[in-house]
Design a protein around this motif. Structure first.
Motif, PDB file in Angstrom:
ATOM      1  N   SER A 529      26.151   8.840   7.773  1.00  0.00           N
ATOM      2  CA  SER A 529      25.637   8.818   9.139  1.00  0.00           C
ATOM      3  C   SER A 529      25.290   7.396   9.565  1.00  0.00           C
ATOM      4  O   SER A 529      25.543   6.994  10.707  1.00  0.00           O
ATOM      5  N   VAL A 530      24.687   6.635   8.642  1.00  0.00           N
ATOM      6  CA  VAL A 530      24.351   5.239   8.951  1.00  0.00           C
ATOM      7  C   VAL A 530      25.619   4.438   9.245  1.00  0.00           C
ATOM      8  O   VAL A 530      25.690   3.674  10.210  1.00  0.00           O
ATOM      9  N   LEU A 531      26.639   4.620   8.408  1.00  0.00           N
ATOM     10  CA  LEU A 531      27.894   3.892   8.602  1.00  0.00           C
ATOM     11  C   LEU A 531      28.535   4.257   9.940  1.00  0.00           C
ATOM     12  O   LEU A 531      29.013   3.383  10.676  1.00  0.00           O
ATOM     13  N   HIS A 532      28.524   5.535  10.288  1.00  0.00           N
ATOM     14  CA  HIS A 532      29.109   5.969  11.559  1.00  0.00           C
ATOM     15  C   HIS A 532      28.343   5.371  12.743  1.00  0.00           C
ATOM     16  O   HIS A 532      28.955   4.917  13.728  1.00  0.00           O
ATOM     17  N   ALA A 533      27.012   5.353  12.650  1.00  0.00           N
ATOM     18  CA  ALA A 533      26.206   4.791  13.735  1.00  0.00           C
ATOM     19  C   ALA A 533      26.504   3.314  13.928  1.00  0.00           C
ATOM     20  O   ALA A 533      26.597   2.821  15.065  1.00  0.00           O
ATOM     21  N   LEU A 534      26.665   2.571  12.832  1.00  0.00           N
ATOM     22  CA  LEU A 534      26.975   1.145  12.940  1.00  0.00           C
ATOM     23  C   LEU A 534      28.351   0.931  13.561  1.00  0.00           C
ATOM     24  O   LEU A 534      28.528   0.042  14.409  1.00  0.00           O
ATOM     25  N   GLN A 535      29.323   1.722  13.152  1.00  0.00           N
ATOM     26  CA  GLN A 535      30.680   1.542  13.682  1.00  0.00           C
ATOM     27  C   GLN A 535      30.749   1.851  15.173  1.00  0.00           C
ATOM     28  O   GLN A 535      31.434   1.152  15.932  1.00  0.00           O
ATOM     29  N   VAL A 536      30.030   2.884  15.601  1.00  0.00           N
ATOM     30  CA  VAL A 536      30.048   3.247  17.021  1.00  0.00           C
ATOM     31  C   VAL A 536      29.333   2.196  17.858  1.00  0.00           C
ATOM     32  O   VAL A 536      29.815   1.779  18.922  1.00  0.00           O
ATOM     33  N   SER A 537      28.169   1.714  17.387  1.00  0.00           N
ATOM     34  CA  SER A 537      27.375   0.782  18.183  1.00  0.00           C
ATOM     35  C   SER A 537      28.006  -0.602  18.257  1.00  0.00           C
ATOM     36  O   SER A 537      27.815  -1.320  19.244  1.00  0.00           O
ATOM     37  N   CYS A 538      28.733  -1.012  17.225  1.00  0.00           N
ATOM     38  CA  CYS A 538      29.327  -2.358  17.210  1.00  0.00           C
ATOM     39  C   CYS A 538      30.823  -2.362  17.514  1.00  0.00           C
ATOM     40  O   CYS A 538      31.411  -3.439  17.650  1.00  0.00           O
ATOM     41  N   GLU A 539      31.444  -1.162  17.542  1.00  0.00           N
ATOM     42  CA  GLU A 539      32.876  -1.040  17.788  1.00  0.00           C
ATOM     43  C   GLU A 539      33.673  -1.847  16.775  1.00  0.00           C
ATOM     44  O   GLU A 539      34.649  -2.528  17.095  1.00  0.00           O
ATOM     45  N   ARG A 540      33.242  -1.777  15.525  1.00  0.00           N
ATOM     46  CA  ARG A 540      33.940  -2.413  14.410  1.00  0.00           C
ATOM     47  C   ARG A 540      33.947  -1.450  13.238  1.00  0.00           C
ATOM     48  O   ARG A 540      33.110  -0.541  13.161  1.00  0.00           O
TER      49      ARG A 540
END
Length: 775
Positions: A529-540
């Motif tokens: 969940s943490v990894l998904h949140a980072l990818q969505v918020s930074c678009e990377r």
């Protein structure tokens, strides 16, 4: 805030044009405005000293413009309710005055300031109060007090609502206080609702105190406790419960990290203790029942509901911001590194000079023996000058007896010396006494020297760490505070309590994210969940996070998704089929785009070797995750192993660090077995001549740097795997085609066991890594 108010206003307008909204959207808009109207109604019914109603006007003056109609309707209904002492219609006049002023100045910047909200609330309530009570004794004074409450309430409502609209990275202490006071004004209207003498408002106060203490901090629980005590004192002449709320809220915050049950027990115990002094003045049974019911409701609330409300009380996330101090910080780090390095050298130099001055001297032992045993003897000159060599040989023989533990060293004395010495007994006693002192002092001096060495190595290790941190800052081009704020908000939405967040970009625009999270209590950290949140918020795309737990905090380090990834396989065979293998290995992604593989072979086999190996791997991995360089981590590990016990112990250290962006691979060995590498289908060997950790000071890594590509393989091996050489392992690697890393490690490990011919059992460990292109 302007965007939020525009959105709310647009929804309110859409309410009239509901044909443009779906049924669900219409229901959400209607329910939200109904909720705001109820809040306005409760604020208007919150009576102070059972006579004054200032907080309805405060709510209308301080609420956002988009919801002012809903709140105003609620306050109007609350003011028109059965009026206290038939003077309540003056609040309707004050309400109309506040609404009129806000509409007139709505386009001016001053209308968005909390002080302006407080001013119009104060003037409206004061002027209507003076007009109503001017003929009553003390009427002007009471009107002024009520106006101050209305003005202060409007100030906090305005600031609290603005804080919630801008709550991207949590609330500061001042903002949290404003929000809690705003909630308190609503709860004040619920306190009089008391079926059977049990107040609904006070029960809700208890529930909110628990939620604030649990998901905020000690301060949040204490602030809410004080607020509940304040509104209880304002709403009733009976203020016995005020101390109970304050002390209970404080203790709930203190024990929040111990779990919900411990927190509830501490809250109830503190509340009861605080209420004991008032037990003689009234019945506290009702209060205890309310506190117990509120605590029970808190325990029964689902965790998701508590966390959702608890987001309001979460502390502000510290976002690392870019500024011009980075270069200054780098310079300071290098200066501190150099200073610590000089301290380490100074400690070594001073220790060396002191050892020359204070080191035990055997010549001094001989002088003490001569003075104690032979002074005044007629043969002293003859024995210590003419026959000095024979006398010295006799003393040396007696010292051997001391070393062997003989209590009567006279028996160790040569017969020739016994025949001519007139004081053999005194001589042997003096040798035993002074040589024992010499050996004890010599051992103590050696131990002190070891401690000095450890201290010097620790200083040197920290110096190297600071230097490596400075190098990292030099590589990083800039900080991205906007990305850090987005990440903090995204993690907050999935109930991850972020304390600090920093985002760095290096010269190649690769992003590294570092987060500090509070993991006490019920917090569950889901890496996916943490990894998904980072990818969505930074678009990377990011690699899996590196997580390190320290006490109640967890540190998360994440790097942008690399070009390569690696499949890891491990297989171990303990010596003589023992329960414990003496080899210890580990691997992790360091959050900076590198794969770190560690293998340590402790001295011997079995449990004793496993202790040394586990210490080496555990300490190295923790230091590397914390930012220490390889050399600094080895220096600290070596000094720790030298000093950990008086028994001889050592452990090899084998490190492979693969840069998953470029394939650049560092091989670092301290006494470790050869590493086999297959590149472009051909196998090669990297060997070491360095010493393991825990034997001598100033050891270092043997280092090599190679470049790997897709399909290349690295094998880390313990000594037991290479007892019959490495040629056959290279052949196995070259013939390996299609299979998992685990299958390769198992094949090599079992092959090493079958080929062993020296009848000597040893632990066997094989750790394989196959480089692949990341998806």
């Amino acid at each position: 805030m302007k965007e939020q108010e525009t959105l709310l206003r647009r929804n309110f307008v859409r309410l009239a044009e509901h044909n443009r909204l779906t049924g669900k959207e219409t229901a959400e808009v209607v329910l939200s405005h109904m909720l705001f109207a109820v809040c306005g109604f409760l604020c208007a019914r919150g009576a102070v000293m059972q006579k004054y109603l200032p907080f309805g006007i405060a709510a209308v003056a301080g609420c956002p413009s988009a919801i002012m109609p809903s709140v105003g309707v609620g306050v109007l209904v609350g003011s028109a309710f059965p009026i206290l002492q038939s003077s309540g219609f003056r609040y309707v006049g004050a309400l109309l005055a506040v609404v009129s002023i806000r509409l007139l100045v709505s386009r001016l910047k001053i209308s968005r300031r909390p002080l302006f909200a407080g001013m119009i609330a104060f003037l409206s309530v004061f002027l209507t109060g003076v007009a109503t009570f001017r003929d009553m004794p003390g009427g002007v004074g009471f009107s002024a007090v009520e106006a101050v409450l209305a003005g202060g309430g409007a100030y906090f409502v305005k600031r609290g609502s603005s804080s919630l609209l801008h709550n991207d990275v949590g609330l500061s202490g001042e903002q949290l206080t404003s929000v809690i006071l705003t909630v308190g004004f609503v709860l004040l209207g619920l306190i009089p609702i008391a079926p059977g003498g049990i107040s609904v408002g006070r029960i809700l106060c208890v529930v909110l105190i628990h939620v604030a203490a649990r998901y905020g901090n000690v301060g949040a629980g204490a602030i809410l406790g004080i607020t509940c005590a304040l509104i209880q004192a304002l709403g009733s002449a009976d203020s016995r419960s005020a101390v109970m709320y304050c002390f209970g809220g404080l203790m709930a915050g203190v024990f929040a990290s111990a779990g919900k049950i411990a927190q509830t027990a501490a809250f109830l115990a503190a509340a009861v203790i605080a209420g004991i002094p008032y037990a003689q003045t009234g019945n506290l049974t009702g209060l205890v029942i309310e506190f117990t019911v509120g605590s029970a409701l808190y325990l029964l609330l689902p965790r998701t509901v508590c966390v959702q409300f608890g987001r309001v009380f979460a502390g502000r996330v510290s976002v690392v911001k870019p500024d011009g101090l980075v270069k200054g910080l780098t310079m300071r780090l290098r200066f501190a590194s150099k200073a610590l390095s000089e301290v380490s050298g100074t400690v070594d130099n001073v220790a060396g000079e002191l050892s020359k001055i204070h080191a035990p001297d055997f010549r001094g032992v001989l002088q003490k023996i001569e003075h104690d045993a032979c002074k005044g003897c007629s043969l002293q000159i003859y024995c210590w000058e003419t026959r000095y060599d024979e006398t010295l040989a006799a003393v040396v023989e007696m010292t051997k007896g001391v070393k062997q533990g003989h209590s009567n060293v006279e028996d160790c004395c040569p017969s020739e010396f016994k025949g001519r010495c007139l004081r053999v007994g005194r001589m042997s006693s003096a040798v035993y006494k002074y040589y024992s002192e010499y050996t004890s002092r010599f051992a103590a001096e050696q131990r002190v020297q070891e401690v000095r060495s450890v201290v010097a190595d620790q200083f040197s290790g920290i110096s190297q760490m600071l230097c490596s941190l400075a190098d990292e800052f030099d590589v990083d081009e800039r900080f991205d505070s906007s990305a850090a704020a987005r990440i903090a908000e995204a993690l907050k939405n999935i109930h991850v309590p972020v304390k600090e967040c920093g985002v760095r970009l290096d010269k190649n625009d690769r992003m590294n994210v570092e987060i500090r999270v509070s993991t006490g209590g019920d917090t569950v950290l889901n890496r996916a969940s943490v990894l998904h949140a980072l990818q969505v918020s930074c678009e990377r795309d990011f690699d899996p996070p590196c997580v390190t737990v320290t006490g109640e905090d967890t540190y998360i380090s994440v790097s942008e998704h690399a070009y390569y990834t690696a499949e890891i396989g491990i297989h171990q065979i303990p010596s003589e089929n023992a329960a414990v293998c003496g080899d210890v290995c580990d691997y992790f992604f360091d959050g900076k785009g590198r794969l770190i593989m560690l293998l340590s072979d402790g001295m011997g086999t079995g449990g004793r070797a496993a202790v040394d190996g586990a210490m080496a791997v555990g300490l190295m991995s923790r230091l590397l995750k914390a930012g220490f360089g390889y050399d600094a981590a080895l220096k600290i590990l070596n000094s720790s192993m030298l000093f950990k016990s008086t028994d001889e112990s050592c452990a090899t250290v084998d490190v492979v660090a693969v840069d998953l962006f470029t394939g650049r691979t560092e091989l670092l060995k301290a006494g470790a077995a050869p590493t086999i590498v297959r590149r472009n289908g051909k196998a090669g060997t990297a060997q070491s001549t360095s010493l393991p950790a825990g034997i001598l000071r100033n050891i270092g890594f043997d280092k090599a740097v190679i470049s790997l590509r897709k399909g290349d393989i690295v094998l880390l091996l313990s000594d037991g795997a290479v007892s019959e050489g490495t040629d056959w392992i290279g052949a196995e690697l070259e013939s390996f085609d299609g299979g998992t890393a685990k299958e390769l490690a198992t094949r090599v490990c079992e092959g090493a066991k079958r080929r062993r011919t020296d009848r000597h059992e040893d632990d066997i460990t094989v750790m394989a890594a196959i480089l692949e292109k990341a998806v």
